[in-house]
Design an enzyme around this catalytic site. Structure first.
Site, PDB file in Angstrom:
ATOM      1  N   GLU A 312      -1.524  24.487  37.435  1.00  0.00           N
ATOM      2  CA  GLU A 312      -0.860  25.696  36.950  1.00  0.00           C
ATOM      3  C   GLU A 312      -0.620  25.707  35.439  1.00  0.00           C
ATOM      4  O   GLU A 312       0.451  26.114  34.990  1.00  0.00           O
ATOM      5  CB  GLU A 312       0.470  25.845  37.694  1.00  0.00           C
ATOM      6  CG  GLU A 312       1.523  24.739  37.408  1.00  0.00           C
ATOM      7  CD  GLU A 312       1.442  23.533  38.324  1.00  0.00           C
ATOM      8  OE1 GLU A 312       0.344  23.243  38.844  1.00  0.00           O
ATOM      9  OE2 GLU A 312       2.479  22.876  38.507  1.00  0.00           O
ATOM     10  N   HIS A 336      -1.193  30.369  44.761  1.00  0.00           N
ATOM     11  CA  HIS A 336      -0.358  29.181  44.541  1.00  0.00           C
ATOM     12  C   HIS A 336      -0.186  28.900  43.042  1.00  0.00           C
ATOM     13  O   HIS A 336       0.936  28.747  42.554  1.00  0.00           O
ATOM     14  CB  HIS A 336      -0.995  27.984  45.258  1.00  0.00           C
ATOM     15  CG  HIS A 336      -0.238  26.710  45.092  1.00  0.00           C
ATOM     16  ND1 HIS A 336       0.610  26.202  46.056  1.00  0.00           N
ATOM     17  CD2 HIS A 336      -0.196  25.826  44.070  1.00  0.00           C
ATOM     18  CE1 HIS A 336       1.137  25.069  45.628  1.00  0.00           C
ATOM     19  NE2 HIS A 336       0.660  24.808  44.422  1.00  0.00           N
ATOM     20  N   GLU A 337      -1.288  28.835  42.323  1.00  0.00           N
ATOM     21  CA  GLU A 337      -1.178  28.503  40.893  1.00  0.00           C
ATOM     22  C   GLU A 337      -0.451  29.608  40.127  1.00  0.00           C
ATOM     23  O   GLU A 337       0.323  29.332  39.212  1.00  0.00           O
ATOM     24  CB  GLU A 337      -2.556  28.209  40.288  1.00  0.00           C
ATOM     25  CG  GLU A 337      -3.349  27.091  40.972  1.00  0.00           C
ATOM     26  CD  GLU A 337      -2.566  25.825  41.274  1.00  0.00           C
ATOM     27  OE1 GLU A 337      -1.561  25.538  40.585  1.00  0.00           O
ATOM     28  OE2 GLU A 337      -2.932  25.114  42.236  1.00  0.00           O
ATOM     29  N   HIS A 340       3.308  29.335  40.545  1.00  0.00           N
ATOM     30  CA  HIS A 340       3.921  28.313  39.682  1.00  0.00           C
ATOM     31  C   HIS A 340       4.422  28.896  38.354  1.00  0.00           C
ATOM     32  O   HIS A 340       5.241  28.280  37.681  1.00  0.00           O
ATOM     33  CB  HIS A 340       2.905  27.213  39.359  1.00  0.00           C
ATOM     34  CG  HIS A 340       2.885  26.079  40.337  1.00  0.00           C
ATOM     35  ND1 HIS A 340       4.022  25.361  40.677  1.00  0.00           N
ATOM     36  CD2 HIS A 340       1.858  25.492  41.011  1.00  0.00           C
ATOM     37  CE1 HIS A 340       3.679  24.397  41.532  1.00  0.00           C
ATOM     38  NE2 HIS A 340       2.380  24.456  41.761  1.00  0.00           N
ATOM     39  N   GLU A 359       6.764  22.391  43.997  1.00  0.00           N
ATOM     40  CA  GLU A 359       5.703  22.645  44.978  1.00  0.00           C
ATOM     41  C   GLU A 359       6.204  23.352  46.243  1.00  0.00           C
ATOM     42  O   GLU A 359       5.478  24.144  46.833  1.00  0.00           O
ATOM     43  CB  GLU A 359       4.973  21.346  45.327  1.00  0.00           C
ATOM     44  CG  GLU A 359       4.293  20.675  44.121  1.00  0.00           C
ATOM     45  CD  GLU A 359       3.227  21.538  43.442  1.00  0.00           C
ATOM     46  OE1 GLU A 359       2.794  22.544  44.040  1.00  0.00           O
ATOM     47  OE2 GLU A 359       2.839  21.212  42.299  1.00  0.00           O
ATOM     48  N   ASP A 414       0.873   9.391  41.242  1.00  0.00           N
ATOM     49  CA  ASP A 414      -0.468   9.701  41.766  1.00  0.00           C
ATOM     50  C   ASP A 414      -0.687   9.128  43.165  1.00  0.00           C
ATOM     51  O   ASP A 414      -1.507   9.643  43.925  1.00  0.00           O
ATOM     52  CB  ASP A 414      -1.563   9.099  40.873  1.00  0.00           C
ATOM     53  CG  ASP A 414      -1.645   9.806  39.530  1.00  0.00           C
ATOM     54  OD1 ASP A 414      -1.126  10.926  39.422  1.00  0.00           O
ATOM     55  OD2 ASP A 414      -2.237   9.205  38.606  1.00  0.00           O
ATOM     56  N   TYR A 422       5.311  20.063  49.485  1.00  0.00           N
ATOM     57  CA  TYR A 422       4.714  21.398  49.608  1.00  0.00           C
ATOM     58  C   TYR A 422       5.207  22.110  50.867  1.00  0.00           C
ATOM     59  O   TYR A 422       5.931  23.094  50.822  1.00  0.00           O
ATOM     60  CB  TYR A 422       3.186  21.288  49.690  1.00  0.00           C
ATOM     61  CG  TYR A 422       2.510  20.863  48.404  1.00  0.00           C
ATOM     62  CD1 TYR A 422       1.837  21.793  47.623  1.00  0.00           C
ATOM     63  CD2 TYR A 422       2.532  19.550  47.974  1.00  0.00           C
ATOM     64  CE1 TYR A 422       1.195  21.429  46.447  1.00  0.00           C
ATOM     65  CE2 TYR A 422       1.893  19.169  46.794  1.00  0.00           C
ATOM     66  CZ  TYR A 422       1.228  20.118  46.036  1.00  0.00           C
ATOM     67  OH  TYR A 422       0.614  19.750  44.880  1.00  0.00           O
TER      68      TYR A 422
HETATM   69  N1  BES Z   1       0.602  21.128  40.343  1.00  0.00           N
HETATM   70  C1  BES Z   1      -0.270  20.894  41.438  1.00  0.00           C
HETATM   71  C2  BES Z   1      -1.216  19.753  41.224  1.00  0.00           C
HETATM   72  C3  BES Z   1      -0.531  18.427  41.001  1.00  0.00           C
HETATM   73  C4  BES Z   1       0.615  18.084  41.697  1.00  0.00           C
HETATM   74  C5  BES Z   1      -1.085  17.537  40.117  1.00  0.00           C
HETATM   75  C6  BES Z   1       1.217  16.853  41.469  1.00  0.00           C
HETATM   76  C7  BES Z   1      -0.485  16.316  39.895  1.00  0.00           C
HETATM   77  C8  BES Z   1       0.659  15.971  40.569  1.00  0.00           C
HETATM   78  C9  BES Z   1      -1.051  22.147  41.812  1.00  0.00           C
HETATM   79  O1  BES Z   1      -0.321  23.326  41.675  1.00  0.00           O
HETATM   80  C10 BES Z   1      -1.341  22.050  43.282  1.00  0.00           C
HETATM   81  O2  BES Z   1      -0.412  21.999  44.027  1.00  0.00           O
HETATM   82  N2  BES Z   1      -2.597  22.020  43.642  1.00  0.00           N
HETATM   83  C11 BES Z   1      -3.003  21.979  45.022  1.00  0.00           C
HETATM   84  C12 BES Z   1      -3.236  23.401  45.451  1.00  0.00           C
HETATM   85  C13 BES Z   1      -2.949  23.752  46.845  1.00  0.00           C
HETATM   86  C14 BES Z   1      -1.699  23.239  47.438  1.00  0.00           C
HETATM   87  C15 BES Z   1      -3.086  25.233  47.058  1.00  0.00           C
HETATM   88  C16 BES Z   1      -4.281  21.174  45.107  1.00  0.00           C
HETATM   89  O3  BES Z   1      -4.837  20.845  44.046  1.00  0.00           O
HETATM   90  O4  BES Z   1      -4.717  20.863  46.188  1.00  0.00           O
HETATM   91 ZN    ZN Z   2       1.244  23.369  43.134  1.00  0.00          ZN
END
Ligand code: BES
Ligand code: ZN
Length: 641
Positions: A312, A336-337, A340, A359, A414, A422
């Site tokens: 996001e 989703h993005e 955010h 999330e 990570d 979520y």
């Molecule tokens: N902000 C996140 C990605 C993220 C979270 C990166 C924690 C590093 C640490 C992004 O908004 C996200 O949640 N992406 C998901 C999307 C999905 C839930 C729709 C993904 O990449 O799978």
């Molecule tokens: Zn997210």
């Protein structure tokens, strides 16, 4: 409504002042070391030895409680030949403690050439470094200084940067670079206070060759001259994990008044068509949850090695190309993005323990946006699939990792990625909505986004806000105990909302009849099934299927050749778990052409369960590794050893 707004405004003052920290000089709202609060999930016996200090960022060496960075001015040259960014970062700061003499920053694999303040070199010390936190950079700041200028360069193996050769791009002619800072990788390309509770504005100049375009999580002018020198500014204060840069042979196509898409030329039209509803999503979200604070909302479609579905980055979400399915079936990722922009970018988690505030709220909003733009049926199907993903994690994760406000001390964020922040977060908010009614809950959300706009908050602050608003107004429906159970205990509380979808009933019937042998695959009336129904059909198969059953499905539905990356993923997982060899060429192609971790990791994991599978995994991984992002390498290398 007017009365509610008044109450919210009055409460804001009390809540903000009750949160420790120097609010007069700080846009963050956090409990500081001076006023530690104790985590609710820790028993009193642990408190003296093992309590989590609420609001303390265990993933940063920085000292914003003494000196806080407020603005960043970057000037970087992109050296594709050496795979390094070289240049300067000027950091403006405010002294929270007037007697403070040291500014402590986060770094990871950076070479620091010099640090100056008021035009003179100053002393600095770069620590030894930790396995995943990086190294503290301690700078001695002269009493009169309010900024430092750091001359530095990144390492070719910077964890937050991926360098792609021309062959690894779609166009094959030009190299490509993109950053991914969340959670703690901004420090691998900029020396800064890499904590979500430090917000800064930024300016940047990016220098590259004139064939290439640079874009950032900042103001991007779609009509900018392609001259190799690009200027950006982000006037709203953002946390470091939202700083982002991409450089490549990028082109732009408008999708609406405030929305557009950047990508390589070859997929630009397909991307703009797939995501054509972005403008409607933006308008619907504003209508329900308050104004969009970030001016434009554009998408950047990355090469398939992008390790996430989306990120996001403000004003410019970074998006995997794997969701361009041709039928808009996977566009909830865009919702989703976009969501955010409210939950995460406007109201930000203070520490990575509080990630669920980003999330969980965003996942809840995503469902609401999908319902507003695509209707109830789509919303219901997505909610059921989300609930099933959550259940899979509840069944697989140890109890401590099922807690929304998770204890991350000593852990690399990570390594802790799961559906808990979520989907459990979203289910919790849905329960609140059901108990108080949608209208009241929406009022609450509007007030929440307004109250904490451009602040970074902890779970505790959310709970006290909830106590002073919804909980007070609906004490007959809500209890603090129940709320704390959701946030601080593992599992899903009993009587939580149960998402249901009529569109899935016919899928259950078909699957049951086919499994019982009463019908063949070609007798399933699936002509009108949408992608979600196929996912539900496949994801709920028993663990073991016979080769005949798999061949029957594949012959009739051509699943091995599915162009939909989510359907292909589910099918390939079934194929690995049942050693269905006709799918293995596709499996190899899939693993070597996609780097999105959510899609490849479960496949590597499944393959690693048997010696024969491991051989296949190793072959694919060795071939793909040079093109994978550092995060995807890190997440999967353990499966092929
Ligand atoms: N902000 C996140 C990605 C993220 C979270 C990166 C924690 C590093 C640490 C992004 O908004 C996200 O949640 N992406 C998901 C999307 C999905 C839930 C729709 C993904 O990449 O799978
Ligand atoms: Zn997210």
């Amino acid at each position: 409504m007017i009365i509610k707004y008044f109450i919210v405004a009055a409460l804001t003052a009390t809540i903000l002042s009750s949160c420790s920290g120097d609010m007069s000089s700080n846009d963050t709202v956090s409990s500081t070391a001076a006023n530690p609060k104790v985590d609710k999930s820790v028993s009193s016996a642990d408190v003296t030895t093992n309590a989590i200090q609420v609001g303390k960022d265990y993933h940063s060496f920085a000292n914003p409680e003494s000196i806080k960075v407020t603005h960043l001015n970057l000037d970087l040259t992109v050296d594709f030949a050496k795979k390094v960014l070289v240049g300067t970062a000027e950091l403006d700061f405010q002294k929270v403690d007037p007697n403070a003499t040291q500014l402590i920053l986060d770094t990871r694999d950076l070479t620091i050439n010099s640090v100056t303040a008021m035009g003179k070199e100053v002393h600095f010390d770069l620590g030894n470094g930790d396995s995943f936190l990086g190294a503290a950079l301690t700078i001695e700041v002269p009493a009169a200084a309010d900024s430092v200028l750091i001359s530095y360069q990144t390492s070719p193996k910077a964890s937050g940067v991926q360098w792609l050769t021309p062959e690894q791009t779609a166009g094959k002619k030009h190299p490509f670079l993109f950053t991914q800072a969340q959670a703690i990788h901004a420090r691998s390309f900029i020396p800064l206070q890499d904590s979500p509770q430090v917000r800064m504005t930024y300016d940047a100049t990016i220098r590259t060759t004139k064939e290439l375009l640079a874009v950032m999580s900042a103001s991007n002018d779609p009509d900018t001259e392609r001259d190799g020198v690009y200027a950006f500014s982000m006037p709203q204060p953002i946390p470091s994990y939202l700083i982002a840069l991409a450089v490549g042979d990028l082109h732009f196509k408008s999708m609406g008044e405030r929305t557009g898409v950047y990508s390589e030329q070859g997929i630009l039209d397909a991307a703009a068509a797939e995501f054509a509803d972005t403008e409607s999503m933006l308008i619907a979200t504003e209508k329900a949850f308050g104004p969009y604070s970030w001016d434009r909302y554009d998408l950047l479609i990355l090469p398939p090695s992008f390790p996430f579905g989306g990120m996001e980055n403000p004003r410019l979400s970074f998006i995997t190309p794997t969701v361009i399915a041709g039928d808009k079936s996977l566009v909830s990722l865009i919702a989703h993005e976009l969501a955010h922009s409210w939950s995460g970018n406007t109201v930000t988690n203070a520490t990575w323990r509080d990630l669920w505030l980003n999330e969980g709220f965003t996942t809840y909003l995503t469902y609401r946006i999908m319902q507003m733009v695509y209707g109830d049926e789509r919303f219901e199907m997505e909610a059921v699939l989300g609930r099933q993903d959550l259940q899979a994690d509840i069944d697989a994760l140890p109890a401590k990792d099922q807690i929304m406000a998770i204890d991350l001390r000593g852990r690399d964020p990570d390594d802790v990625f799961s559906n808990i922040p979520y989907e459990k977060g979203a289910l919790f908010l849905r329960e609140l909505e059901h108990k108080v009614g949608r209208e009241n809950f929406d009022q609450f959300l509007l007030g929440y986004f307004e109250t904490f706009a451009f602040k970074s908050i902890t779970t505790d602050q959310f709970v006290s806000y909830l106590e002073q608003t919804l909980l007070k107004e609906h004490s007959d429906q809500l209890s603090k105990q129940r709320i704390e159970q959701w946030i601080y205990q593992p599992g899903i509380p009993e009587d939580a909302p149960v998402p249901e979808s009529d569109a899935f009933s016919i899928v259950d019937q078909a699957r049951d009849a086919w499994l019982a042998g009463s019908i063949q695959a070609d007798e399933i009336s699936s002509e009108k099934w949408v992608v979600h129904q196929w996912l539900y059909f496949l994801n709920n198969m028993p663990e073991k299927l016979s080769q005949e059953q798999l061949a029957d499905l594949d012959k009739v539905f051509a699943l091995t050749n599915s162009k939909n990356n989510e359907i292909a993923h589910s099918w390939l997982l079934i194929s690995v778990n049942n050693w269905y060899q006709p799918a293995f060429t596709r499996l190899h192609d899939y693993l070597t052409s996609i780097g999105r971790n959510k899609l490849v990791k479960p496949l590597y994991k499944a393959l690693s369960q048997t010696p024969e599978g491991k051989v296949m995994a190793k072959k694919a991984f060795d071939e793909a590794k040079a093109g994978y992002h550092p995060l995807t390498v890190k997440a999967n290398e353990g499966f092929v050893q």
